[in-house]
Design a protein around this motif. Structure first.
Motif, PDB file in Angstrom:
ATOM      1  N   PRO A  90      -1.723   4.106   3.354  1.00 46.42           N
ATOM      2  CA  PRO A  90      -3.151   3.763   3.319  1.00 46.42           C
ATOM      3  C   PRO A  90      -3.459   2.336   3.753  1.00 46.42           C
ATOM      4  CG  PRO A  90      -2.241   3.661   1.114  1.00 46.42           C
ATOM      5  CD  PRO A  90      -1.108   4.092   2.023  1.00 46.42           C
ATOM      6  N   CYS A  91      -2.872   1.906   4.878  1.00 48.82           N
ATOM      7  CA  CYS A  91      -3.074   0.528   5.368  1.00 48.82           C
ATOM      8  C   CYS A  91      -4.425   0.424   6.076  1.00 48.82           C
ATOM      9  CB  CYS A  91      -1.943   0.171   6.329  1.00 48.82           C
ATOM     10  SG  CYS A  91      -2.184  -1.390   7.172  1.00 48.82           S
ATOM     11  N   THR A  92      -5.196  -0.616   5.737  1.00 51.22           N
ATOM     12  CA  THR A  92      -6.505  -0.804   6.364  1.00 51.22           C
ATOM     13  C   THR A  92      -6.465  -1.811   7.516  1.00 51.22           C
ATOM     14  OG1 THR A  92      -7.075  -2.613   4.893  1.00 51.22           O
ATOM     15  CG2 THR A  92      -7.663  -0.391   4.139  1.00 51.22           C
ATOM     16  N   GLY A  93      -5.288  -2.384   7.788  1.00 48.22           N
ATOM     17  CA  GLY A  93      -5.193  -3.360   8.876  1.00 48.22           C
ATOM     18  C   GLY A  93      -5.846  -4.691   8.544  1.00 48.22           C
ATOM     19  N   CYS A  94      -5.939  -5.030   7.259  1.00 42.44           N
ATOM     20  CA  CYS A  94      -6.649  -6.256   6.873  1.00 42.44           C
ATOM     21  C   CYS A  94      -5.879  -7.530   7.238  1.00 42.44           C
ATOM     22  CB  CYS A  94      -6.951  -6.244   5.380  1.00 42.44           C
ATOM     23  SG  CYS A  94      -5.469  -6.391   4.361  1.00 42.44           S
ATOM     24  N   ASN A  95      -4.552  -7.402   7.460  1.00 42.49           N
ATOM     25  CA  ASN A  95      -3.717  -8.552   7.842  1.00 42.49           C
ATOM     26  C   ASN A  95      -3.427  -9.522   6.694  1.00 42.49           C
ATOM     27  OD1 ASN A  95      -3.030  -7.971  10.426  1.00 42.49           O
ATOM     28  ND2 ASN A  95      -4.259  -9.561  11.389  1.00 42.49           N
ATOM     29  N   TYR A  96      -3.829  -9.213   5.475  1.00 43.55           N
ATOM     30  CA  TYR A  96      -3.552 -10.131   4.364  1.00 43.55           C
ATOM     31  C   TYR A  96      -2.047 -10.383   4.207  1.00 43.55           C
ATOM     32  CZ  TYR A  96      -8.321  -9.760   2.395  1.00 43.55           C
ATOM     33  OH  TYR A  96      -9.669  -9.810   2.179  1.00 43.55           O
ATOM     34  N   CYS A  97      -1.228  -9.405   4.591  1.00 47.47           N
ATOM     35  CA  CYS A  97       0.225  -9.517   4.409  1.00 47.47           C
ATOM     36  C   CYS A  97       0.880 -10.369   5.498  1.00 47.47           C
ATOM     37  CB  CYS A  97       0.852  -8.128   4.432  1.00 47.47           C
ATOM     38  SG  CYS A  97       0.443  -7.201   5.933  1.00 47.47           S
ATOM     39  N   MET A  98       0.114 -10.749   6.489  1.00 51.11           N
ATOM     40  CA  MET A  98       0.695 -11.445   7.639  1.00 51.11           C
ATOM     41  C   MET A  98       0.527 -12.958   7.492  1.00 51.11           C
ATOM     42  SD  MET A  98       1.910  -9.141   9.703  1.00 51.11           S
ATOM     43  CE  MET A  98       1.815  -9.611  11.427  1.00 51.11           C
TER      44      MET A  98
ATOM     45  N   ILE B 168       3.301  -5.801  10.572  1.00 47.05           N
ATOM     46  CA  ILE B 168       3.274  -4.788   9.502  1.00 47.05           C
ATOM     47  C   ILE B 168       2.137  -3.777   9.715  1.00 47.05           C
ATOM     48  CG2 ILE B 168       3.081  -4.429   7.000  1.00 47.05           C
ATOM     49  CD1 ILE B 168       4.272  -7.324   6.702  1.00 47.05           C
ATOM     50  N   PRO B 169       0.866  -4.242   9.875  1.00 46.59           N
ATOM     51  CA  PRO B 169      -0.181  -3.227  10.066  1.00 46.59           C
ATOM     52  C   PRO B 169       0.017  -2.407  11.332  1.00 46.59           C
ATOM     53  CG  PRO B 169      -1.072  -5.468  10.282  1.00 46.59           C
ATOM     54  CD  PRO B 169       0.320  -5.605   9.773  1.00 46.59           C
ATOM     55  N   GLY B 170       0.589  -3.028  12.363  1.00 45.51           N
ATOM     56  CA  GLY B 170       0.850  -2.289  13.610  1.00 45.51           C
ATOM     57  C   GLY B 170       1.862  -1.175  13.384  1.00 45.51           C
ATOM     58  N   CYS B 171       2.893  -1.448  12.587  1.00 45.27           N
ATOM     59  CA  CYS B 171       3.898  -0.415  12.273  1.00 45.27           C
ATOM     60  C   CYS B 171       3.244   0.756  11.542  1.00 45.27           C
ATOM     61  CB  CYS B 171       4.991  -1.000  11.379  1.00 45.27           C
ATOM     62  SG  CYS B 171       6.109  -2.119  12.225  1.00 45.27           S
ATOM     63  N   PHE B 172       2.374   0.436  10.570  1.00 42.03           N
ATOM     64  CA  PHE B 172       1.782   1.515   9.765  1.00 42.03           C
ATOM     65  C   PHE B 172       0.750   2.308  10.569  1.00 42.03           C
ATOM     66  CE2 PHE B 172       2.842  -1.180   5.821  1.00 42.03           C
ATOM     67  CZ  PHE B 172       4.118  -0.634   5.789  1.00 42.03           C
ATOM     68  N   SER B 173       0.039   1.612  11.439  1.00 43.51           N
ATOM     69  CA  SER B 173      -0.923   2.310  12.271  1.00 43.51           C
ATOM     70  C   SER B 173      -0.200   3.309  13.168  1.00 43.51           C
ATOM     71  CB  SER B 173      -1.707   1.277  13.089  1.00 43.51           C
ATOM     72  OG  SER B 173      -2.449   1.905  14.071  1.00 43.51           O
TER      73      SER B 173
ATOM     74  N   HIS C 205       0.363  -9.838  -1.344  1.00 51.87           N
ATOM     75  CA  HIS C 205      -0.975 -10.006  -0.761  1.00 51.87           C
ATOM     76  C   HIS C 205      -1.666  -8.701  -0.424  1.00 51.87           C
ATOM     77  CE1 HIS C 205      -0.025 -14.218  -0.538  1.00 51.87           C
ATOM     78  NE2 HIS C 205       1.083 -13.935   0.118  1.00 51.87           N
ATOM     79  N   CYS C 206      -0.984  -7.572  -0.575  1.00 47.61           N
ATOM     80  CA  CYS C 206      -1.555  -6.314  -0.084  1.00 47.61           C
ATOM     81  C   CYS C 206      -2.563  -5.737  -1.073  1.00 47.61           C
ATOM     82  CB  CYS C 206      -0.460  -5.292   0.180  1.00 47.61           C
ATOM     83  SG  CYS C 206      -1.155  -3.733   0.773  1.00 47.61           S
ATOM     84  N   PRO C 207      -3.863  -5.704  -0.716  1.00 51.73           N
ATOM     85  CA  PRO C 207      -4.856  -5.171  -1.652  1.00 51.73           C
ATOM     86  C   PRO C 207      -4.730  -3.664  -1.868  1.00 51.73           C
ATOM     87  CG  PRO C 207      -5.915  -5.914   0.389  1.00 51.73           C
ATOM     88  CD  PRO C 207      -4.458  -6.214   0.510  1.00 51.73           C
ATOM     89  N   GLN C 208      -3.981  -2.994  -0.995  1.00 45.06           N
ATOM     90  CA  GLN C 208      -3.812  -1.539  -1.157  1.00 45.06           C
ATOM     91  C   GLN C 208      -2.541  -1.207  -1.952  1.00 45.06           C
ATOM     92  OE1 GLN C 208      -6.504  -0.089  -0.179  1.00 45.06           O
ATOM     93  NE2 GLN C 208      -7.170  -1.963   0.846  1.00 45.06           N
ATOM     94  N   HIS C 209      -1.839  -2.244  -2.408  1.00 43.01           N
ATOM     95  CA  HIS C 209      -0.643  -2.058  -3.244  1.00 43.01           C
ATOM     96  C   HIS C 209       0.408  -1.189  -2.552  1.00 43.01           C
ATOM     97  CE1 HIS C 209      -3.254  -3.827  -6.216  1.00 43.01           C
ATOM     98  NE2 HIS C 209      -4.115  -2.862  -6.010  1.00 43.01           N
ATOM     99  N   ILE C 210       0.594  -1.401  -1.291  1.00 43.12           N
ATOM    100  CA  ILE C 210       1.575  -0.610  -0.537  1.00 43.12           C
ATOM    101  C   ILE C 210       2.975  -1.210  -0.748  1.00 43.12           C
ATOM    102  CG2 ILE C 210       2.284   0.057   1.808  1.00 43.12           C
ATOM    103  CD1 ILE C 210      -0.741  -0.109   2.551  1.00 43.12           C
ATOM    104  N   GLU C 211       3.930  -0.358  -1.013  1.00 40.65           N
ATOM    105  CA  GLU C 211       5.332  -0.804  -1.147  1.00 40.65           C
ATOM    106  C   GLU C 211       5.850  -1.022   0.274  1.00 40.65           C
ATOM    107  OE1 GLU C 211       7.104  -1.175  -3.988  1.00 40.65           O
ATOM    108  OE2 GLU C 211       5.428  -0.602  -5.289  1.00 40.65           O
ATOM    109  N   ILE C 212       5.526  -2.184   0.834  1.00 39.50           N
ATOM    110  CA  ILE C 212       5.704  -2.380   2.280  1.00 39.50           C
ATOM    111  C   ILE C 212       7.151  -2.176   2.750  1.00 39.50           C
ATOM    112  CG2 ILE C 212       5.476  -4.081   4.156  1.00 39.50           C
ATOM    113  CD1 ILE C 212       2.904  -5.060   2.739  1.00 39.50           C
ATOM    114  N   PRO C 213       8.164  -2.799   2.109  1.00 38.13           N
ATOM    115  CA  PRO C 213       9.532  -2.579   2.630  1.00 38.13           C
ATOM    116  C   PRO C 213       9.937  -1.102   2.606  1.00 38.13           C
ATOM    117  CG  PRO C 213       9.486  -4.436   1.110  1.00 38.13           C
ATOM    118  CD  PRO C 213       8.142  -3.776   0.995  1.00 38.13           C
TER     119      PRO C 213
HETATM  120  S1  SF4 Z   1      -2.058  -6.243   3.413  1.00 39.78           S
HETATM  121 FE1  SF4 Z   1      -1.639  -4.059   3.081  1.00 39.78          FE
HETATM  122  S2  SF4 Z   1      -3.488  -3.013   3.829  1.00 39.78           S
HETATM  123 FE2  SF4 Z   1      -3.551  -5.107   4.655  1.00 39.78          FE
HETATM  124  S3  SF4 Z   1      -2.531  -4.958   6.673  1.00 39.78           S
HETATM  125 FE3  SF4 Z   1      -0.945  -5.499   5.206  1.00 39.78          FE
HETATM  126  S4  SF4 Z   1      -0.054  -3.530   4.573  1.00 39.78           S
HETATM  127 FE4  SF4 Z   1      -2.015  -3.092   5.531  1.00 39.78          FE
END
Ligand code: SF4
Ligand code: SF4
Length: 394
Positions: free
Chosen positions: A297-305, A313-318, A361-369
């Motif tokens: 459920p990534c929104t591409g917000c870039n907070y994690c970058m 990261i958002p590019g991978c999930f998209s 930093h991820c507001p969607q609480h995604i377990e990114i790794p």
């Molecule tokens: S912070 Fe979370 S929702 Fe935002 S781009 Fe990164 S992985 Fe996606």
């Protein structure tokens, strides 16, 4: 433009607010000043009177402040920005950050000020222990802060606790037809409105995922149901939010004057209660399609970058989501673009060293790794993955 009323002070607010985070250039941290001028000027021309930025959006407060000054529009808009509470260590930081924000925004007051990205009431309790309540009261008395609120990305269970933790004027929640039961959700929207607060909505298009590149079955449903008031998927998603009378204003991150025009047209007719049984059924069918395809459920917000390893990261999930919605080859092609594969030094999901910096930093609480592991398994299986791994380590 449709206007709604802030119940705490009678202020008329355009139902559509301009989210400034996604101005062209945002991904590089260098918002394009010319583009920002054009977007802000068109927004005000179309009746939009609410602009939203944040300390943590790289270069964004400076860009918005300079644009408003160049265009001479500061007095025509309600300006909102957000306090980076995670960086606040001591009471003196309240004024230090806020004064810097006023300088960046070239103004002497902020109309709507938010504690940014609250995910747990304990974060607010920490600020209270530092004396933030007294500081807010003082700033409001001095006229430096108009209204005080918080933006929220925590759980539904914690949301009422946050609502009752202070005499808030407003809150800002993530809300769209895929997130009815996620974070604050519909229950939170109603709870905040019942307390007499203004409720602002962010992510009505889930970072653009409800506007473009929908799963084909979802696009077909919306095309069949299109009307002059709701001609596009974006119009459907925005109208769905505005259908709720509890919503005071909806923020859309518009990236061109044309997008401003498109959304402003929808805002004119999308009144509370404008959805009937047929419209609700259409959205339910679209939600069913999304639920079949969405994996991350990534929104591409870039907070994690930025990721210290250079992973997009958002590019991978998209790309990963696209591989389910639009087919494996589309996903792989997007993944190779997102990973800069042609540069000869690709930054792939396999480059993740699980440092965890992004997850905070991820507001969607995604377990990114863990989810990047899924990306790797799906998009670079077997020998393809092994070859790319060697290339990525060169
Ligand atoms: S912070 Fe979370 S929702 Fe935002 S781009 Fe990164 S992985 Fe996606
Ligand atoms: S956990 Fe992985 S993706 Fe996240 S910042 Fe660290 S290396 Fe980058």
């Amino acid at each position: 433009m449709q206007y709604r009323v802030d119940p705490t002070n009678g202020q008329r607010i355009s139902a559509l607010g301009l989210g400034c985070m996604r101005f062209p250039g945002f991904a590089l941290g260098r918002p394009d000043a010319k583009a920002a001028d054009a977007i802000i000027a068109r927004a005000v021309e179309r009746g939009i009177n609410y602009l939203d930025t944040a300390y943590l959006y790289p270069g964004n407060e400076q860009c918005v402040g300079a644009s408003l000054e160049r265009l001479g529009l500061r007095d025509r808009v309600l300006l909102a920005t957000k306090f980076p509470h995670g960086s606040c260590k001591r009471a003196s930081d309240f004024d230090r950050f806020f004064d810097e924000q006023l300088r960046r925004l070239r103004t002497d007051h902020v109309d709507y000020y938010l504690i940014h990205n609250v995910t747990s009431p304990s974060q607010w309790e920490r600020l209270c222990a530092l004396g933030i309540e007294g500081w807010i009261d003082r700033c409001k008395k001095e006229g430096r802060i108009g209204r005080i609120g918080f933006s929220y990305h925590g759980s539904a269970g914690d949301f009422p606790t946050m609502l009752d933790a202070f005499k808030w004027d407003f809150c800002q929640i993530q809300y769209n037809y895929l997130n009815e039961h996620y974070q604050a959700g519909t229950a939170g929207l109603k709870a905040a409105a019942a307390r007499g607060m203004a409720v602002f909505v962010m992510e009505p298009l889930l970072g653009g995922r409800l506007a473009q590149h929908l799963p084909p079955d979802a696009s077909r449903i919306l095309e069949r149901a299109a009307t002059p008031e709701r001609p596009t998927p974006a119009a459907w998603a925005l109208s769905w939010v505005w259908n709720h009378p509890e919503v005071t204003m909806l923020l859309s991150g518009m990236a061109s004057p044309e997008q401003v025009d498109e959304n402003a047209r929808v805002a004119e007719t999308a009144l509370p209660g404008s959805f009937g049984v047929d419209e609700q059924r259409t959205i339910e069918q679209v939600v069913e399609v999304f639920q079949r395809f969405e994996r991350v459920p990534c929104t591409g917000c870039n907070y994690c970058m930025p990721c210290p390893q250079g992973i997009n990261i958002p590019g991978c999930f998209s790309a990963y989501n696209a591989s389910y919605a639009h087919g494996w080859f589309t996903g792989v092609s997007q993944y190779f673009t997102a990973s800069a594969i042609r540069s000869g030094h690709p930054k792939l999901a396999t480059n993740c060293v699980r440092c965890g910096a992004c997850m905070r930093h991820c507001p969607q609480h995604i377990e990114i790794p863990d989810r990047l592991d899924d990306v790797r398994r799906r998009l670079t299986p077997g020998p393809v993955g092994a070859a790319l791994k060697l290339l990525a380590r060169r």
